[in-house]
Design an enzyme around this catalytic site. Structure first.
Site, PDB file in Angstrom:
ATOM      1  N   ASP A  10      -1.326   0.309  -0.035  1.00  0.00           N
ATOM      2  CA  ASP A  10      -1.884  -0.781   0.770  1.00  0.00           C
ATOM      3  C   ASP A  10      -2.545  -0.157   1.992  1.00  0.00           C
ATOM      4  O   ASP A  10      -2.319   1.015   2.305  1.00  0.00           O
ATOM      5  CB  ASP A  10      -0.752  -1.739   1.199  1.00  0.00           C
ATOM      6  CG  ASP A  10      -1.276  -2.868   2.084  1.00  0.00           C
ATOM      7  OD1 ASP A  10      -2.280  -3.493   1.701  1.00  0.00           O
ATOM      8  OD2 ASP A  10      -0.704  -3.117   3.157  1.00  0.00           O
ATOM      9  N   SER A  11      -3.295  -0.976   2.715  1.00  0.00           N
ATOM     10  CA  SER A  11      -3.901  -0.485   3.951  1.00  0.00           C
ATOM     11  C   SER A  11      -2.842  -0.256   5.030  1.00  0.00           C
ATOM     12  O   SER A  11      -3.120   0.402   6.026  1.00  0.00           O
ATOM     13  CB  SER A  11      -4.928  -1.501   4.440  1.00  0.00           C
ATOM     14  OG  SER A  11      -4.321  -2.764   4.587  1.00  0.00           O
ATOM     15  N   TYR A  42      -8.382  -2.795   6.499  1.00  0.00           N
ATOM     16  CA  TYR A  42      -9.473  -2.629   5.546  1.00  0.00           C
ATOM     17  C   TYR A  42     -10.367  -3.877   5.525  1.00  0.00           C
ATOM     18  O   TYR A  42     -11.526  -3.799   5.143  1.00  0.00           O
ATOM     19  CB  TYR A  42      -8.914  -2.423   4.127  1.00  0.00           C
ATOM     20  CG  TYR A  42      -8.355  -1.048   3.831  1.00  0.00           C
ATOM     21  CD1 TYR A  42      -8.171  -0.089   4.823  1.00  0.00           C
ATOM     22  CD2 TYR A  42      -8.000  -0.713   2.518  1.00  0.00           C
ATOM     23  CE1 TYR A  42      -7.644   1.163   4.513  1.00  0.00           C
ATOM     24  CE2 TYR A  42      -7.492   0.536   2.208  1.00  0.00           C
ATOM     25  CZ  TYR A  42      -7.303   1.474   3.201  1.00  0.00           C
ATOM     26  OH  TYR A  42      -6.788   2.706   2.886  1.00  0.00           O
ATOM     27  N   GLY A  43      -9.786  -5.019   5.914  1.00  0.00           N
ATOM     28  CA  GLY A  43     -10.481  -6.315   5.805  1.00  0.00           C
ATOM     29  C   GLY A  43     -11.894  -6.335   6.352  1.00  0.00           C
ATOM     30  O   GLY A  43     -12.816  -6.829   5.705  1.00  0.00           O
ATOM     31  N   CYS A  73      -3.107  -4.085  -1.835  1.00  0.00           N
ATOM     32  CA  CYS A  73      -4.038  -4.631  -0.839  1.00  0.00           C
ATOM     33  C   CYS A  73      -5.131  -5.446  -1.544  1.00  0.00           C
ATOM     34  O   CYS A  73      -5.847  -4.914  -2.400  1.00  0.00           O
ATOM     35  CB  CYS A  73      -4.667  -3.455  -0.091  1.00  0.00           C
ATOM     36  SG  CYS A  73      -5.892  -3.940   1.113  1.00  0.00           S
ATOM     37  N   ASN A  74      -5.248  -6.708  -1.187  1.00  0.00           N
ATOM     38  CA  ASN A  74      -6.266  -7.566  -1.808  1.00  0.00           C
ATOM     39  C   ASN A  74      -7.675  -7.054  -1.535  1.00  0.00           C
ATOM     40  O   ASN A  74      -8.544  -7.078  -2.410  1.00  0.00           O
ATOM     41  CB  ASN A  74      -6.148  -8.995  -1.280  1.00  0.00           C
ATOM     42  CG  ASN A  74      -4.937  -9.718  -1.808  1.00  0.00           C
ATOM     43  OD1 ASN A  74      -5.033 -10.578  -2.672  1.00  0.00           O
ATOM     44  ND2 ASN A  74      -3.766  -9.379  -1.310  1.00  0.00           N
ATOM     45  N   THR A  75      -7.909  -6.592  -0.311  1.00  0.00           N
ATOM     46  CA  THR A  75      -9.239  -6.095   0.055  1.00  0.00           C
ATOM     47  C   THR A  75      -9.587  -4.876  -0.802  1.00  0.00           C
ATOM     48  O   THR A  75     -10.699  -4.756  -1.331  1.00  0.00           O
ATOM     49  CB  THR A  75      -9.278  -5.713   1.546  1.00  0.00           C
ATOM     50  OG1 THR A  75      -8.734  -6.779   2.312  1.00  0.00           O
ATOM     51  CG2 THR A  75     -10.687  -5.418   2.003  1.00  0.00           C
ATOM     52  N   GLU A 152       1.652  -9.335  11.872  1.00  0.00           N
ATOM     53  CA  GLU A 152       2.130  -8.043  12.395  1.00  0.00           C
ATOM     54  C   GLU A 152       2.785  -8.201  13.757  1.00  0.00           C
ATOM     55  O   GLU A 152       3.655  -7.420  14.135  1.00  0.00           O
ATOM     56  CB  GLU A 152       0.973  -7.042  12.458  1.00  0.00           C
ATOM     57  CG  GLU A 152       0.494  -6.687  11.074  1.00  0.00           C
ATOM     58  CD  GLU A 152      -0.025  -5.272  10.940  1.00  0.00           C
ATOM     59  OE1 GLU A 152      -0.096  -4.549  11.940  1.00  0.00           O
ATOM     60  OE2 GLU A 152      -0.366  -4.906   9.801  1.00  0.00           O
ATOM     61  N   CYS A 184      -3.962 -12.223   0.434  1.00  0.00           N
ATOM     62  CA  CYS A 184      -3.848 -11.114   1.390  1.00  0.00           C
ATOM     63  C   CYS A 184      -2.372 -10.766   1.495  1.00  0.00           C
ATOM     64  O   CYS A 184      -1.517 -11.666   1.488  1.00  0.00           O
ATOM     65  CB  CYS A 184      -4.392 -11.540   2.751  1.00  0.00           C
ATOM     66  SG  CYS A 184      -4.103 -10.328   4.057  1.00  0.00           S
ATOM     67  N   THR A 185      -2.110  -9.479   1.600  1.00  0.00           N
ATOM     68  CA  THR A 185      -0.715  -9.014   1.638  1.00  0.00           C
ATOM     69  C   THR A 185       0.113  -9.655   2.750  1.00  0.00           C
ATOM     70  O   THR A 185       1.311  -9.837   2.609  1.00  0.00           O
ATOM     71  CB  THR A 185      -0.694  -7.492   1.889  1.00  0.00           C
ATOM     72  OG1 THR A 185      -1.584  -7.200   2.982  1.00  0.00           O
ATOM     73  CG2 THR A 185      -1.114  -6.726   0.665  1.00  0.00           C
ATOM     74  N   HIS A 186      -0.553  -9.958   3.865  1.00  0.00           N
ATOM     75  CA  HIS A 186       0.198 -10.454   5.023  1.00  0.00           C
ATOM     76  C   HIS A 186       0.531 -11.942   4.944  1.00  0.00           C
ATOM     77  O   HIS A 186       1.398 -12.413   5.657  1.00  0.00           O
ATOM     78  CB  HIS A 186      -0.600 -10.226   6.313  1.00  0.00           C
ATOM     79  CG  HIS A 186      -0.644  -8.795   6.742  1.00  0.00           C
ATOM     80  ND1 HIS A 186      -1.238  -7.815   5.990  1.00  0.00           N
ATOM     81  CD2 HIS A 186      -0.156  -8.187   7.855  1.00  0.00           C
ATOM     82  CE1 HIS A 186      -1.137  -6.660   6.620  1.00  0.00           C
ATOM     83  NE2 HIS A 186      -0.475  -6.857   7.754  1.00  0.00           N
TER      84      HIS A 186
END
Ligand code: DGL
Length: 267
Positions: A10-11, A42-43, A73-75, A152, A184-186
């Site tokens: 992931d980023s 990365y977004g 990571c989706n991006t 975050e 998105c991961t978050h």
């Protein structure tokens, strides 16, 4: 036979939502996780840059013995899945397709909302994965870049997050969606707030859970004994990573190593 780990990258720290889902599904597998904390986010970056980083990340994991690469990571999955699938010597899966499949099985009225980073939304990766599966679905996308910082910051239940979520989500809610992809991961970290804003009648699709389910089809529990070992690598800020990781995983992580970007990342 030698035990080889599942490789996840992931980023940064958000991909631990994917790690968590995979760890639950595969208690006996070893997992090696790389978070590119030196180069996150990365977004907002260009596709070419994200592809370049993703190649390096995946090659690093292969050097650690990974038998399969999971792009958490989706991006990165939006930008680099095709390239990585072509050039890597092991199977590669990304979060987009499993998320699209799950969204399709969830929608009743054929209207699906997708939220993600600017990179993921601009790439149109989710709408094109969904339209490959069904031509009759309408999709509505919305980039929600501030969600990453809010997650975050540990503000998942903060009033500010609710205000931001309302602002971002109102336009797609007005389209009458019944399903919303957390692309998105978050975003799974903000699930409670998002769910509060969209209401009970909209199904939230967690791409982290979806990819763990797809992985189970690709590697049906090859390891059936012992407790799987975890190894975490980051490219910067180990302390911050460890702090957020403890929150996401509900326990402290061990085996965290910082690696330096460099030539050794290239095979
Ligand atoms: N991991 C990214 C994603 O899932 C979010 C954070 C970033 O922008 O790097 O798209």
């Amino acid at each position: 036979m030698e035990k080889r780990p599942i490789g996840i990258f992931d980023s940064g720290v958000g991909g631990l939502t994917v790690f968590r889902a995979i760890r639950e599904q595969f208690p006996h597998e070893d997992i090696v996780y790389f978070g590119d904390t030196a180069r996150v986010p990365y977004g907002p970056k260009s596709q070419n840059t994200v592809i370049e980083y993703s190649i390096q990340n995946a090659r690093f994991l292969i050097q650690q013995g990974a038998k399969i690469i999971v792009i958490a990571c989706n991006t990165a999955a939006s930008a680099a899945l095709q390239t990585l699938s072509k050039i890597l010597p092991v199977p590669v899966i990304g979060v987009i397709e499993p998320g699209a499949i799950k969204a399709l099985s969830s929608t009743q009225n054929g209207k699906i909302g997708i939220i993600g980073t600017n990179g993921t939304i601009q790439s149109q990766a989710y709408p094109s994965a969904i339209s490959k599966l069904s031509s009759s679905i309408q999709t509505y996308s919305q980039a929600c870049p501030l969600f990453v910082s809010l997650a975050e910051e540990g503000w998942e239940n903060h009033e500010v997050s609710k205000i931001v979520a309302k602002e971002y989500l109102q336009p797609i809610l007005e389209k009458g969606i019944d399903t919303l992809v957390l692309g998105c991961t978050h975003y799974p970290i903000l699930k409670k707030t998002i769910s509060h804003v969209v209401g009970k009648n909209i199904n939230l699709v967690d791409s982290a859970e979806a990819i763990a389910e797809q992985l189970a089809e690709i590697i049906p529990n090859t390891e059936t004994e012992g407790i799987g070992k975890d190894k975490f690598y980051v490219s910067d800020n180990e302390e911050k990573f460890a702090r957020i990781a403890a929150k996401i995983l509900g326990q402290n992580i061990t085996h965290l190593t910082k690696v330096k970007l460099g030539e050794s990342w290239y095979l």
